[in-house]
Write an enzyme that holds these catalytic residues in place. Sequence first.
Site, PDB file in Angstrom:
ATOM      1  CB  VAL A  11      -0.954   0.009   1.223  1.00  0.00           C
ATOM      2  CG1 VAL A  11      -1.623   1.362   1.397  1.00  0.00           C
ATOM      3  CG2 VAL A  11      -2.012  -1.075   1.060  1.00  0.00           C
ATOM      4  CG  ASN A 214     -11.445  -5.846   2.494  1.00  0.00           C
ATOM      5  OD1 ASN A 214     -11.719  -5.443   1.365  1.00  0.00           O
ATOM      6  ND2 ASN A 214     -10.226  -5.772   2.989  1.00  0.00           N
ATOM      7  N   GLY A 263      -7.894 -15.713   0.137  1.00  0.00           N
ATOM      8  CA  GLY A 263      -6.680 -15.623   0.954  1.00  0.00           C
ATOM      9  C   GLY A 263      -6.137 -14.218   0.868  1.00  0.00           C
ATOM     10  CB  CYS A 266      -6.897  -7.555   2.680  1.00  0.00           C
ATOM     11  SG  CYS A 266      -5.590  -6.345   2.438  1.00  0.00           S
TER      12      CYS A 266
HETATM   13  P1  NAD Z   1       3.149  -4.567   4.049  1.00  0.00           P
HETATM   14  O1  NAD Z   1       3.486  -5.574   5.070  1.00  0.00           O
HETATM   15  O2  NAD Z   1       3.338  -4.907   2.591  1.00  0.00           O
HETATM   16  O3  NAD Z   1       3.963  -3.228   4.312  1.00  0.00           O
HETATM   17  C1  NAD Z   1       4.142  -2.655   5.542  1.00  0.00           C
HETATM   18  C2  NAD Z   1       5.480  -1.933   5.577  1.00  0.00           C
HETATM   19  O4  NAD Z   1       5.606  -1.232   6.807  1.00  0.00           O
HETATM   20  C3  NAD Z   1       6.689  -2.876   5.482  1.00  0.00           C
HETATM   21  O5  NAD Z   1       7.549  -2.447   4.427  1.00  0.00           O
HETATM   22  C4  NAD Z   1       7.369  -2.724   6.851  1.00  0.00           C
HETATM   23  O6  NAD Z   1       8.774  -2.849   6.790  1.00  0.00           O
HETATM   24  C5  NAD Z   1       6.950  -1.309   7.231  1.00  0.00           C
HETATM   25  N1  NAD Z   1       7.052  -1.013   8.657  1.00  0.00           N
HETATM   26  C6  NAD Z   1       6.762  -1.810   9.722  1.00  0.00           C
HETATM   27  N2  NAD Z   1       6.963  -1.138  10.870  1.00  0.00           N
HETATM   28  C7  NAD Z   1       7.393   0.103  10.548  1.00  0.00           C
HETATM   29  C8  NAD Z   1       7.752   1.255  11.278  1.00  0.00           C
HETATM   30  N3  NAD Z   1       7.724   1.255  12.609  1.00  0.00           N
HETATM   31  N4  NAD Z   1       8.151   2.349  10.603  1.00  0.00           N
HETATM   32  C9  NAD Z   1       8.196   2.345   9.251  1.00  0.00           C
HETATM   33  N5  NAD Z   1       7.843   1.294   8.491  1.00  0.00           N
HETATM   34  C10 NAD Z   1       7.448   0.185   9.131  1.00  0.00           C
HETATM   35  O7  NAD Z   1       1.635  -4.156   4.313  1.00  0.00           O
HETATM   36  P2  NAD Z   1       0.551  -3.699   3.245  1.00  0.00           P
HETATM   37  O8  NAD Z   1       0.031  -4.887   2.492  1.00  0.00           O
HETATM   38  O9  NAD Z   1       1.078  -2.532   2.485  1.00  0.00           O
HETATM   39  O10 NAD Z   1      -0.624  -3.242   4.216  1.00  0.00           O
HETATM   40  C11 NAD Z   1      -0.545  -2.076   5.007  1.00  0.00           C
HETATM   41  C12 NAD Z   1      -1.932  -1.768   5.555  1.00  0.00           C
HETATM   42  O11 NAD Z   1      -2.841  -1.502   4.490  1.00  0.00           O
HETATM   43  C13 NAD Z   1      -2.552  -2.927   6.351  1.00  0.00           C
HETATM   44  O12 NAD Z   1      -3.333  -2.407   7.384  1.00  0.00           O
HETATM   45  C14 NAD Z   1      -3.463  -3.588   5.329  1.00  0.00           C
HETATM   46  O13 NAD Z   1      -4.534  -4.273   5.921  1.00  0.00           O
HETATM   47  C15 NAD Z   1      -3.945  -2.393   4.531  1.00  0.00           C
HETATM   48  N6  NAD Z   1      -4.347  -2.677   3.152  1.00  0.00           N
HETATM   49  C16 NAD Z   1      -3.634  -3.543   2.398  1.00  0.00           C
HETATM   50  C17 NAD Z   1      -4.010  -3.785   1.080  1.00  0.00           C
HETATM   51  C18 NAD Z   1      -3.240  -4.759   0.220  1.00  0.00           C
HETATM   52  O14 NAD Z   1      -3.753  -5.131  -0.833  1.00  0.00           O
HETATM   53  N7  NAD Z   1      -2.045  -5.174   0.599  1.00  0.00           N
HETATM   54  C19 NAD Z   1      -5.119  -3.108   0.533  1.00  0.00           C
HETATM   55  C20 NAD Z   1      -5.799  -2.215   1.328  1.00  0.00           C
HETATM   56  C21 NAD Z   1      -5.414  -1.992   2.641  1.00  0.00           C
END
Ligand code: NAD
Length: 450
Positions: A11, A214, A263, A266
Amino acid sequence: MKITVVGTGYVGLVTGTCFAESGNDVICVDINADKVKKMQQGQIPIYEPGLETLFHRNIKANRLQFSTDLQKGVDFAEIIFLALPTPEDEDGSADLSYVLDVAGKIGEIIEANPEANYKIIVNKSTVPVGTAGQVTELIRQKTSKELDVVSNPEFLREGFAVDDFMKPERVIIGTRSEKAREKMRRLYEPFVRSGNPILMMDERSAEITKYAANSFLAMKITFMNEIANFAEKAGADVDMIRIGMGTDSRIGKRFLFPGIGYGGSCFPKDVKALFKTGLDWNHEFKLLKAVIEVNDRQKKILIPKIESFFDGDISGKQFAVWGLSFKPETDDIREAPALYMIDELLKKGARLKVFDPEALENVRQKYGDKLQYASSMYEALKDADALIISTEWNVFRTPDFEKIKGLLKNPVIFDGRNLYKPERMKDLGFNYYSIGRQKVEIPRKLWKEF
Ligand code: NAD
């Protein structure tokens, strides 16, 4: 505008890159120093169609930077996005520690900077109702400077993330602050020029909207999986039922494809988190409980079919597995149904040679030498007792069936995504098992004749 995105995952990286693409100056902050170093060297850490071009273009134009330094990011930006993980906690609730930890630090950084002007802290992570209030409280304990906390849930889909971000069907902004609404509207206006709405609401409604959307989609898939399992028992064809239902505009054609369950990073965690948050508010979501149970069962729905074909014993059998990512067009394997099936097959003593167009490296990191890894879809088939399909990558849709038959030891395919028509498989001489449709069984004495 000056934007910082904290958390540069699926994201955060898409958000940061797309905001840079519309002319903003963006710093993406991540705690993972390796990842940040690679991005600073111009390497993109995830596979997401269309992202790489934008990533390079905006780095070159100096609009997109990467850093591990949260203070630099906070001091730089007027709008700070949190795109941090909210994984499933032991009890099924969303683990908010990443979000709350960073929120507290942001409060300290703002307080320590005498020149800090008004800032908006925007939560893009999927978080339970009340989190914006919690974040506000935490930051307020550290600073009394002017700021607003906004809930802006993200609806992008992996595999289509750039398109979804650049042309969202709607943008949801949860805040009661007029000043924050105005700035957020200005930031998002370039993305909704064709008239899609920017919906302003309160923080709590925005937070619940994301979980409701979702969970509804997960429920729609799960409902169809239940219909498929029933149709199979009752001698019907779920493809016909799906088309019959989907042509009703109240139901719609999408999310009606049965398979081996939902799966990804999310749906599974979000359904569980909404169920758990419900309990916290003394509300039992009976429907969601059933969705969770049915989906858990669905992930292993092919196993009894495979076992039955091999007379109840698959120990020592070699299987080719096509598709490992939780869905096509991504390398993300989080909560992928394929992996649940793989675990079960390994437990039963099977040997597996797996192939995926993009997710092979992620699977190799998780499974090491427990699996064999094929460099092509056909290589996986050599000397395999059967082919199992678990993700519907396009490249699997029209394969060379003669080649498949020549490589497999037995002409048998277990298809968890209904990629082929049963009648065609019968003509081609394959034993063919799919989801919600009648099985195709060729008498053993005819196997060689086709
Ligand atoms: P992700 O795990 O791909 O990315 C999270 C990032 O945050 C990682 O790169 C990690 O290293 C970093 N991180 C962790 N702790 C940190 C800190 N203290 N400071 C800075 N960076 C830090 O997660 P994602 O899939 O991008 O999801 C993020 C959020 O968005 C979640 O809540 C998820 O539910 C939501 N979301 C995800 C999607 C999707 O399709 N992946 C879609 C909509 C919403």
